[in-house]
Motif scaffolding. Structure first.
Motif, PDB file in Angstrom:
ATOM      1  N   MET A  54       0.849  -1.200   0.000  1.00 48.67           N
ATOM      2  CA  MET A  54       0.000   0.000   0.000  1.00 48.67           C
ATOM      3  C   MET A  54       0.879   1.243   0.000  1.00 48.67           C
ATOM      4  O   MET A  54       1.889   1.298   0.707  1.00 48.67           O
ATOM      5  N   GLU A  60      -2.640   5.960   6.427  1.00 48.94           N
ATOM      6  CA  GLU A  60      -1.826   5.472   7.557  1.00 48.94           C
ATOM      7  C   GLU A  60      -1.265   6.631   8.388  1.00 48.94           C
ATOM      8  O   GLU A  60      -0.301   6.445   9.136  1.00 48.94           O
ATOM      9  N   TYR A 266      -6.286  -4.725   6.396  1.00 48.92           N
ATOM     10  CA  TYR A 266      -6.460  -4.167   5.051  1.00 48.92           C
ATOM     11  C   TYR A 266      -6.532  -5.276   4.027  1.00 48.92           C
ATOM     12  O   TYR A 266      -5.975  -6.360   4.200  1.00 48.92           O
ATOM     13  N   ALA A 279      -2.395  -6.698   8.279  1.00 48.37           N
ATOM     14  CA  ALA A 279      -1.226  -7.426   8.735  1.00 48.37           C
ATOM     15  C   ALA A 279      -1.200  -7.324  10.249  1.00 48.37           C
ATOM     16  O   ALA A 279      -1.673  -6.337  10.824  1.00 48.37           O
ATOM     17  N   ARG A 322       9.270  -5.989   9.914  1.00 45.62           N
ATOM     18  CA  ARG A 322       9.464  -4.574   9.577  1.00 45.62           C
ATOM     19  C   ARG A 322      10.656  -4.046  10.374  1.00 45.62           C
ATOM     20  O   ARG A 322      10.837  -4.431  11.539  1.00 45.62           O
ATOM     21  N   ARG A 348       6.674   0.822   8.822  1.00 46.81           N
ATOM     22  CA  ARG A 348       5.494   0.457   8.027  1.00 46.81           C
ATOM     23  C   ARG A 348       5.511   1.077   6.631  1.00 46.81           C
ATOM     24  O   ARG A 348       4.570   0.892   5.857  1.00 46.81           O
TER      25      ARG A 348
HETATM   26  N1  GLY Z   1       2.111  -0.477   5.897  1.00 44.44           N
HETATM   27  C1  GLY Z   1       1.431  -1.661   6.222  1.00 44.44           C
HETATM   28  C2  GLY Z   1       2.076  -2.501   7.230  1.00 44.44           C
HETATM   29  O1  GLY Z   1       3.205  -2.281   7.614  1.00 44.44           O
HETATM   30  O2  GLY Z   1       1.421  -3.419   7.665  1.00 44.44           O
END
Ligand code: GLY
Length: 394
Positions: A54, A60, A266, A279, A322, A348
């Motif tokens: 995304m 966000e 999402y 997620a 992440r 993210r």
């Molecule tokens: N930007 C979406 C996530 O990190 O889940």
């Protein structure tokens, strides 16, 4: 930047980590005429293999992250030209889809949360339109009948991160970047300056500048002095992939998302028929196990949003890490150690921030100046007051 100290065969730039951030940095550096090497046992893998892709600068947005918003928007604005240039350079279809996003609310609490987000977006001058539940369902007929309202954001798009990563590997190779399929074991330092790395097989590689772009692993490279080590930690995300066969007709025409019982969910529909559901966000260290609980929660929340997902074929689950930072923003530019440059901590927003990261890092590597939009993200914001060696933040 000069490379007089490097041996004749040393590259100007050595990038540790061949995820999308390392690759875009290498590609842009090579385009500026710097000889560049990337080290990664599996170039193009990493978090991009899991990410939904995304490009969600507006949906966000979080309270307290307005500075990051500026960088996110700067990168979102670059995406059309960046995607076109990368496709032109490689012939790869990136799955870049300018489809917009609909963020919806399922109950009164969600609705209040979304109203607050809308107010923050409006205060920040962003384009987001409030819709009733009926208007949401008119846009996306597969939405649950109970949807209470939503935000239509036509500027938040998507790209396929796996295709993006594969294209960046090709772009690097075509631009003359040497891509070595090995891992950097240790940074080498001489005279208070990074001079290169020793690879997993014990080979020493010198370089004019070393870029540390190792994603969630960036804080673990041996040999980096404590005051230059990025404060990056792994934040686990589990993702589910379904297929939307043609026989189901149009399923979703844009990204749909919500906060359900406090968790973000999402659904990202790709043109190739893939539906990515994400997620989780978990502080579990280096664990990348896909858990029954994680998959259950994602499917439960996605089902509350779009009940018809239970009819779709299930194709994949995966978990990735992440690279989280203390303020959720990336670390871009010079570290406290001369010759060591950071491009990590994108948390993210790694996919969204890929174009701007490549541009600002290439500018710094070439000229020694960090462009204005990147200065709030200098790694020195975490070390400026702790060591004598550190200069004032820019
Ligand atoms: N930007 C979406 C996530 O990190 O889940």
């Amino acid at each position: 930047m000069p490379t007089a100290h490097a041996s004749r065969r040393s590259p100007d730039v050595l990038v540790v980590g061949g995820g999308i951030i390392g690759l875009v940095t290498a590609w842009r550096a090579a385009q500026r005429g710097l000889s560049t090497t990337v080290l990664d046992p599996e170039p193009g893998a990493g978090a991009a293999r899991v990410a939904a892709g995304m490009l969600a600068a507006v949906t966000e947005l979080h309270h307290g992250e307005q500075t990051l918003l500026g960088l996110n928007l700067a990168s979102a604005r670059r995406y059309p030209d960046f995607a076109a240039e990368l496709t032109e350079a490689t012939g790869h279809d990136l799955g870049y889809r300018r489809c917009g996003t609909l963020a919806v609310a399922l109950d009164a609490d969600d609705r209040a949360h979304l109203r607050e987000l809308h107010a923050l977006q409006q205060r920040s001058g962003l384009d987001a339109q409030w819709l009733s539940g009926r208007e949401c369902r008119r846009l996306e007929p597969m939405l649950a009948p109970g949807v209470r309202g939503g935000l239509r954001v036509d500027g938040d798009h998507q790209i396929d991160p796996r295709r993006l990563a594969a294209a960046l590997v090709t772009a690097c190779e075509r631009a003359g970047v040497e891509v070595r399929r090995t891992w950097a074991e240790r940074l080498t330092v001489a005279g208070e300056r990074a001079t290169g790395v020793v690879t997993a097989d014990g080979t020493g590689l010198g370089a004019g500048q070393v870029v540390l772009a190792g994603g969630s692993l960036s804080g673990r490279l041996a040999g980096v002095p404590a005051d230059a080590l990025p404060p990056v930690r792994p934040v686990k995300g589990q993702v589910v992939r379904l297929a939307m066969p043609d026989r189901f007709g149009p399923f979703l025409s844009r990204t749909v998302r919500a906060v359900v019982r406090g968790s973000h969910v999402y659904l990202v529909p790709r043109e190739n028929g893939e539906l990515v559901i994400g997620a989780t966000s978990e502080e579990q260290g280096w664990d990348t196990t896909v858990t029954a609980g994680g998959v259950y929660e994602l499917l439960r929340d996605a089902h509350a949003l779009v009940p018809g997902i239970t009819e779709l074929p299930f194709t994949e689950t995966r978990a990735g890490l992440r690279p989280g930072s203390p303020d959720n923003a990336p670390l871009l530019g010079p570290s406290a150690l001369a010759g060591l440059v950071l491009a990590t901590g994108h948390h993210r927003n790694g996919v969204l921030l890929t174009p701007v990261t490549g541009d600002v890092l290439a500018e710094f590597l070439t000229t020694g100046d960090l462009p204005a939009e990147a200065r709030p993200f200098t790694p020195r914001r975490f070390t400026a007051t702790t060591t004598a060696r550190t200069e004032q933040p820019a």
